[in-house]
Design a protein around this motif. Structure first.
Motif, PDB file in Angstrom:
ATOM      1  N   THR A  18       0.840  -1.201   0.000  1.00  0.00           N
ATOM      2  CA  THR A  18       0.000   0.000   0.000  1.00  0.00           C
ATOM      3  C   THR A  18       0.870   1.244   0.000  1.00  0.00           C
ATOM      4  N   ILE A  19       1.862   1.247   0.860  1.00  0.00           N
ATOM      5  CA  ILE A  19       2.726   2.435   0.972  1.00  0.00           C
ATOM      6  C   ILE A  19       3.515   2.640  -0.321  1.00  0.00           C
ATOM      7  N   ILE A  20       4.011   1.538  -0.898  1.00  0.00           N
ATOM      8  CA  ILE A  20       4.771   1.675  -2.152  1.00  0.00           C
ATOM      9  C   ILE A  20       3.893   2.279  -3.237  1.00  0.00           C
ATOM     10  N   ARG A  21       2.702   1.710  -3.426  1.00  0.00           N
ATOM     11  CA  ARG A  21       1.863   2.164  -4.533  1.00  0.00           C
ATOM     12  C   ARG A  21       1.385   3.607  -4.362  1.00  0.00           C
ATOM     13  N   THR A  22       0.941   3.959  -3.157  1.00  0.00           N
ATOM     14  CA  THR A  22       0.460   5.336  -2.979  1.00  0.00           C
ATOM     15  C   THR A  22       1.620   6.321  -3.066  1.00  0.00           C
ATOM     16  N   SER A  23       2.782   5.960  -2.524  1.00  0.00           N
ATOM     17  CA  SER A  23       3.928   6.869  -2.601  1.00  0.00           C
ATOM     18  C   SER A  23       4.350   7.050  -4.057  1.00  0.00           C
TER      19      SER A  23
END
Lengths: 276, 252
Positions: free
Chosen positions: A147-152
């Motif tokens: 989640t963090i990778i994709r949103t970042s």
């Protein structure tokens, strides 16, 4: 159909959809809060559960929730944001970036119980961390990483390209450009990813039971087992131990998430306001 | 006679297989304004960005030939690119304040290089804003966002940001294309004053601007230099028919 009729119908349908969603949300929130808030008092916040949770408060589960979430976010954020910067700034589109992105997407789609099983086998058994806040937090970290990778990554991609040109043209190195020009612009989007991650950690039950356990004692270190509020709620309701305490826990959980979201937003706004 | 500040010799520039600059040679003297103009896709922007190697950021970009800055080829392997870009500053077509305060925008370049003490940095920022004719407009609100300024003020902020680098050459790529005539006039006035201290290469957004501010003009077409000379001479008596057609508005 004539245009003004279709326009009118579209308007009604879209309004109805929006209102329905808000109504459902409000209904759930009000139901939980009305049932739960009366349970919340000083004792409830400060005492550890007694008698399997029938009596006392839920202080140890609040601490457990905060610690497991903190470990997860502190571990996942640097790795996630770092990976996102690698994918966007440090490499061209290639087979490797596609593999990384595909892996992240696949990870995001895996049910949390699978992460729980992995955490149990790897952190609890193989690394001998036992049922502990650390095992739970690390498992949650793996779970929220995609989640963090994709949103970042999304957030970094929407930073206007001229910012980079300007920074480079003023004699910035790549690293300076990322830290001083790109990161501040991407921060609100990155924060959204982290907040989503926090939400998933706070809400998780199955994977937490498998990795952090469900002990009611107040944790004394990161190696202590712990019960999170979501787990406590689940056990209270599932075993029929105390429905009142379950509602109280749920209400507090909602309030906690609200506080975290508002707090994170304030923090980001304070940081961003300087440039607005 | 002084040696040229910038000496471009036989420059060919490619993006992958596509050649955008052909056998381009030009000497740019110090403390003058050179206007490089031509229709869209003439290679003017690429020429400018090659001078401080901003083209390094573009995929597939490749240069052959030399651009000598004070006699040193900017494409040499031992050139420190960040130092080159400090010496050769760039103002872009679209005013792009970074999402920072006015003060921090101007201080951005100096801060990249060293930790200056506050007083020294304040002075650099003030000097740059004064030279860009923006100081009086913003001195009371240095810590509000650069993006809140008007378009013309934003572009002067971008010029101040470059001046704070204490550069030797300033490249401006159609700096007034989105601005009203009054803002344009202010920026042109600044440029006339700035050439005392700097070498200025300007891509004007129209031929008239070249006529108003430039000491020398160079006309480019399809990546090649068509004509180059003193502004008055080229405008009054162009040697090349295409130059004549372009400046009289018959094409372009």
């Amino acid at each position: 159909m004539n245009p003004s009729t279709s326009q009118r119908i579209a308007k009604v349908v879209i309004w109805a959809a929006a209102l329905l969603v808000i109504a459902v949300l409000l209904a759930i929130l009000l139901f939980i809060l009305i049932k739960g808030v009366p349970q919340i008092n000083w004792q409830f916040l400060t005492q550890i559960p007694r008698n399997m949770g029938r009596d006392g408060g839920i202080s140890s589960t609040i601490v457990g929730t905060l610690l497991v979430t903190a470990v997860a976010v502190l571990v996942a954020t640097p790795f996630g944001v770092g990976t996102a910067f690698y994918l966007t700034e440090y490499t061209k589109e290639s087979r490797i970036t596609r593999i990384i992105r595909f892996s992240a997407e696949s990870l995001a789609g895996i049910p949390s119980i699978v992460f729980g099983l992995f955490g149990f086998i790897f952190f609890v058994m193989y690394l001998k961390l036992g049922w502990s806040i650390l095992s739970g937090g690390l498992t949650m970290a793996v779970m929220i990483l995609p989640t963090i990778i994709r949103t970042s990554e999304e957030a970094i991609r929407t930073v206007p390209a001229p910012f980079r040109d300007v920074s480079f043209s003023l004699g910035g190195t790549k690293w300076q450009t990322i830290v001083r020009a790109v990161f501040p612009s991407a921060l609100p989007g990155i924060a959204v990813g982290v907040i989503l991650g926090i939400g998933r950690c706070v809400a998780e039950t199955a994977a937490v039971i498998l990795t952090a356990g469900s002990a009611l004692r107040m944790p004394t270190s990161l190696f202590s087992p712990a019960r999170t509020m979501a787990v406590h709620f689940y056990i209270m309701a599932r075993e029929g131990i105390s429905i009142d305490k379950a509602y109280g826990t749920a209400a507090l959980l909602i309030i906690l998430i609200l506080i975290i979201n508002v707090g994170a937003n304030l923090l980001v706004n304070r940081f961003v306001a300087k440039g607005k | 006679m002084q040696p040229p500040k910038i000496d471009i010799r036989g420059l060919d520039f490619f993006f992958d297989k596509k050649q955008v600059i052909r056998d381009f040679s030009l000497e740019i003297p110090a403390n003058e304004i050179l206007a490089v103009f031509g229709p869209a896709n003439s290679g003017t922007t690429t020429l400018l960005q090659a001078m401080n190697r901003l083209t390094d950021l573009r995929p597939g970009a490749r240069a052959e030939g030399r651009i000598l800055l004070d006699g040193k080829n900017v494409f040499d392997a031992d050139v420190n690119v960040t130092e080159l870009r400090r010496r050769v500053g760039m103002v872009f077509e679209v005013p792009t304040p970074l999402p920072l305060s006015i003060y921090e925008n101007v201080a951005y370049g100096p801060r990249l290089r060293s930790r200056k003490n506050h007083a020294a940095l304040d002075e650099v920022v003030e000097t740059a804003l004064v030279r860009a004719a923006l100081w009086d407009d913003v001195k009371d609100r240095l810590h509000t966002a650069g993006a809140r300024l008007s378009g013309g003020q934003q572009q002067r902020l971008c010029i101040a940001r470059v001046l704070a680098l204490e550069p030797e050459v300033i490249l401006l790529d159609r700096p007034c294309s989105g601005l009203d005539p009054i803002s344009t006039a202010k920026i042109e006035e600044s440029l006339r004053q700035l050439k005392e201290h700097f070498t200025i290469v300007l891509i004007p957004h129209n031929v008239q601007q070249a006529g108003r501010v430039a000491d020398q003009v160079a006309f480019m077409l399809m990546g090649s230099l068509v004509e180059h000379g003193a502004t008055d001479e080229v405008f009054r008596n162009p040697k090349n028919q295409k130059t004549n057609d372009y400046i009289t508005g018959r094409f372009g």
